[in-house]
Design an enzyme around this catalytic site. Structure first.
Site, PDB file in Angstrom:
ATOM      1  N   SER A 175      24.418  25.029  39.370  1.00 33.93           N
ATOM      2  CA  SER A 175      24.807  23.686  38.940  1.00 33.93           C
ATOM      3  C   SER A 175      23.558  22.809  38.915  1.00 33.93           C
ATOM      4  O   SER A 175      22.640  23.021  39.711  1.00 33.93           O
ATOM      5  CB  SER A 175      25.816  23.111  39.939  1.00 33.93           C
ATOM      6  OG  SER A 175      25.926  21.723  39.759  1.00 33.93           O
ATOM      7  N   TYR A 188      28.631  20.962  48.616  1.00 31.54           N
ATOM      8  CA  TYR A 188      28.393  21.645  47.339  1.00 31.54           C
ATOM      9  C   TYR A 188      26.902  21.600  46.983  1.00 31.54           C
ATOM     10  O   TYR A 188      26.309  22.636  46.649  1.00 31.54           O
ATOM     11  CB  TYR A 188      29.227  20.953  46.261  1.00 31.54           C
ATOM     12  CG  TYR A 188      29.190  21.609  44.908  1.00 31.54           C
ATOM     13  CD1 TYR A 188      29.963  22.733  44.639  1.00 31.54           C
ATOM     14  CD2 TYR A 188      28.411  21.080  43.873  1.00 31.54           C
ATOM     15  CE1 TYR A 188      29.951  23.329  43.382  1.00 31.54           C
ATOM     16  CE2 TYR A 188      28.392  21.664  42.621  1.00 31.54           C
ATOM     17  CZ  TYR A 188      29.175  22.788  42.372  1.00 31.54           C
ATOM     18  OH  TYR A 188      29.157  23.369  41.120  1.00 31.54           O
TER      19      TYR A 188
HETATM   20  N1  NAP Z   1      33.210  22.467  36.782  1.00 32.16           N
HETATM   21  C1  NAP Z   1      31.999  21.926  36.837  1.00 32.16           C
HETATM   22  O1  NAP Z   1      31.819  20.709  36.610  1.00 32.16           O
HETATM   23  C2  NAP Z   1      30.810  22.778  37.137  1.00 32.16           C
HETATM   24  C3  NAP Z   1      29.532  22.257  36.869  1.00 32.16           C
HETATM   25  C4  NAP Z   1      28.419  23.018  37.164  1.00 32.16           C
HETATM   26  C5  NAP Z   1      28.572  24.285  37.692  1.00 32.16           C
HETATM   27  N2  NAP Z   1      29.817  24.773  37.946  1.00 32.16           N
HETATM   28  C6  NAP Z   1      29.914  26.101  38.559  1.00 32.16           C
HETATM   29  O2  NAP Z   1      30.654  26.970  37.720  1.00 32.16           O
HETATM   30  C7  NAP Z   1      31.310  27.968  38.505  1.00 32.16           C
HETATM   31  C8  NAP Z   1      32.763  28.054  38.140  1.00 32.16           C
HETATM   32  O3  NAP Z   1      33.364  26.797  38.411  1.00 32.16           O
HETATM   33  P1  NAP Z   1      34.687  26.297  37.653  1.00 32.16           P
HETATM   34  O4  NAP Z   1      34.394  24.967  37.119  1.00 32.16           O
HETATM   35  O5  NAP Z   1      35.203  27.344  36.775  1.00 32.16           O
HETATM   36  O6  NAP Z   1      35.610  26.090  38.923  1.00 32.16           O
HETATM   37  P2  NAP Z   1      37.137  26.504  39.181  1.00 32.16           P
HETATM   38  O7  NAP Z   1      37.932  26.306  37.960  1.00 32.16           O
HETATM   39  O8  NAP Z   1      37.509  25.787  40.433  1.00 32.16           O
HETATM   40  O9  NAP Z   1      37.030  28.067  39.476  1.00 32.16           O
HETATM   41  C9  NAP Z   1      36.416  28.545  40.630  1.00 32.16           C
HETATM   42  C10 NAP Z   1      36.626  30.044  40.663  1.00 32.16           C
HETATM   43  O10 NAP Z   1      36.062  30.546  41.872  1.00 32.16           O
HETATM   44  C11 NAP Z   1      37.017  31.393  42.496  1.00 32.16           C
HETATM   45  N3  NAP Z   1      36.835  31.396  43.939  1.00 32.16           N
HETATM   46  C12 NAP Z   1      36.792  30.339  44.764  1.00 32.16           C
HETATM   47  N4  NAP Z   1      36.623  30.754  46.041  1.00 32.16           N
HETATM   48  C13 NAP Z   1      36.570  32.103  46.001  1.00 32.16           C
HETATM   49  C14 NAP Z   1      36.421  33.113  46.992  1.00 32.16           C
HETATM   50  N5  NAP Z   1      36.287  32.808  48.290  1.00 32.16           N
HETATM   51  N6  NAP Z   1      36.405  34.400  46.600  1.00 32.16           N
HETATM   52  C15 NAP Z   1      36.528  34.735  45.297  1.00 32.16           C
HETATM   53  N7  NAP Z   1      36.678  33.830  44.319  1.00 32.16           N
HETATM   54  C16 NAP Z   1      36.694  32.524  44.667  1.00 32.16           C
HETATM   55  C17 NAP Z   1      38.364  30.821  42.075  1.00 32.16           C
HETATM   56  O11 NAP Z   1      39.376  31.790  42.107  1.00 32.16           O
HETATM   57  P3  NAP Z   1      40.458  31.896  43.303  1.00 32.16           P
HETATM   58  O12 NAP Z   1      40.737  30.507  43.754  1.00 32.16           O
HETATM   59  O13 NAP Z   1      41.568  32.622  42.700  1.00 32.16           O
HETATM   60  O14 NAP Z   1      39.779  32.706  44.335  1.00 32.16           O
HETATM   61  C18 NAP Z   1      38.099  30.413  40.647  1.00 32.16           C
HETATM   62  O15 NAP Z   1      38.289  31.499  39.777  1.00 32.16           O
HETATM   63  C19 NAP Z   1      31.061  27.569  39.968  1.00 32.16           C
HETATM   64  O16 NAP Z   1      29.994  28.308  40.490  1.00 32.16           O
HETATM   65  C20 NAP Z   1      30.678  26.110  39.861  1.00 32.16           C
HETATM   66  O17 NAP Z   1      29.854  25.713  40.944  1.00 32.16           O
HETATM   67  C21 NAP Z   1      30.938  24.071  37.677  1.00 32.16           C
END
Ligand code: NAP
Length: 302
Positions: A175, A188
């Site tokens: 991120s 985070y």
């Molecule tokens: N959304 C943003 O604004 C943003 C910006 C920059 C970077 N990112 C990065 O992009 C990536 C994906 O984020 P997203 O936006 O798609 O978030 P999201 O919709 O909340 O998805 C997070 C994913 O991580 C999984 N997860 C969480 N804890 C876990 C665990 N202990 N073991 C296995 N799986 C786990 C969740 O699945 P389960 O809950 O089913 O386990 C879910 O599939 C992350 O690394 C995030 O930091 C996001």
């Protein structure tokens, strides 16, 4: 000074110049993309959000097999069925990446049931979204375990075989907050900064390992459930990224062997500004852009 050292010293600026010219020229030329036809991709957090789009994109761009890890079976199953319907072999396994034993156990199951993983995408993460004093210790520990240590375990589980095969790619969905933290989500920002250091160190550590590469993606706010409620001051100027765009750019970076990807690319400016602006000016940027207060309205996954 002995002639060999002197030779190295004189050669060094020329090597630097060569690297810069080569990088500039390759930006201007169409990049060569490697085929994914023989690759087995494992995506942590592949059931929903960016992870689900990554699964779709890897399948679309020709990956042989896609494996999804996560904790919520329903999301994993839905995504897995969708990918299988599109014609790509897909499997899912329940695995909490924060649990070291479970990661090693499920990695063994994956190897036995599906085969060698050649592309590992560390995508799973959580955000607690509170300041230090408002956070309870367990929540802080949980973020560190999932966002940072989870990557240690998954990489330790799959990298050795990639090194044996001289074929592998470790991807981290990081991120921009790892390089430009904001208040109100200290868990985070800290864990993502640590995860970035992990990837920088791993990338350098693999320099002498032919066929094994790394990609770190640093997206800006993306339209998933993760940061629900967060508000920036000028949403028209800085709209959230679409998760499908993050996925497309990630898969393309893997295929072109790109090491670091800022999304959007203009986020690099933040990092450059940080290196020379005085702290007071940086604080004004945070206040002006609304980053200073954007987490006040944070709801997160509801
Ligand atoms: N959304 C943003 O604004 C943003 C910006 C920059 C970077 N990112 C990065 O992009 C990536 C994906 O984020 P997203 O936006 O798609 O978030 P999201 O919709 O909340 O998805 C997070 C994913 O991580 C999984 N997860 C969480 N804890 C876990 C665990 N202990 N073991 C296995 N799986 C786990 C969740 O699945 P389960 O809950 O089913 O386990 C879910 O599939 C992350 O690394 C995030 O930091 C996001």
């Amino acid at each position: 000074m002995d002639p060999k050292t002197l030779g190295c010293l004189l050669l060094f600026p020329i090597q630097m110049l060569y690297c810069i010219v080569r990088a500039t020229v390759s930006c201007l030329l169409p990049a060569r993309r490697k085929s994914l036809a023989a690759d087995t991709v494992l995506i942590t957090g592949g059931g929903r959000g960016i992870g689900r789009h990554l699964a779709r994109e890897f399948a679309k761009q020709g990956a042989k097999k896609v494996i999804l890890w996560g904790r919520t079976e329903k999301c994993l199953k839905d995504t897995c069925e969708e990918i299988s319907r599109s014609g790509t072999e897909c499997h899912y396994f329940i695995c909490d990446v924060a649990n070291r034993e479970e990661v090693y156990r499920q990695a063994k199951v994956v190897r036995e049931k599906v085969g060698d993983v050649t592309i590992l995408v560390n995508n799973a993460a959580v955000v607690h979204g509170k300041s230090l004093m408002d956070s309870d210790d367990d929540a802080l520990l949980k973020s560190q375990h999932i966002n940072t240590l989870g990557q240690f375990w998954t990489t330790k589980a799959f990298l050795p075989r990639m090194l044996e095969l001289c074929n592998g790619h470790v991807v981290c969905i990081n991120s921009i907050l790892s390089q430009s933290p904001i208040p109100g989500t200290i868990d985070y920002c800290t864990s993502k900064a640590s995860s970035l250091a992990f990837m920088e160190s791993l990338t350098l550590g693999l320099l002498d390992c032919p066929g094994v590469s790394c990609t770190t993606v640093l997206p800006f706010h993306t339209n998933t459930d993760m940061f629900q409620g967060m508000k920036v001051r000028f949403p028209q100027l800085f709209p959230p990224l679409k998760p499908e765009v993050v996925a497309q750019r990630t898969v393309d970076a893997v295929r072109t062997n790109t090491t670091f990807v800022y999304l959007p690319w203009s986020m690099r400016a933040l990092v450059i500004l940080k290196s020379f602006l005085p702290q007071a000016a940086l604080e004004e940027i945070h206040k002006f852009s609304g980053c200073y207060t954007c987490m006040n309205t944070f709801k997160g996954r509801t």
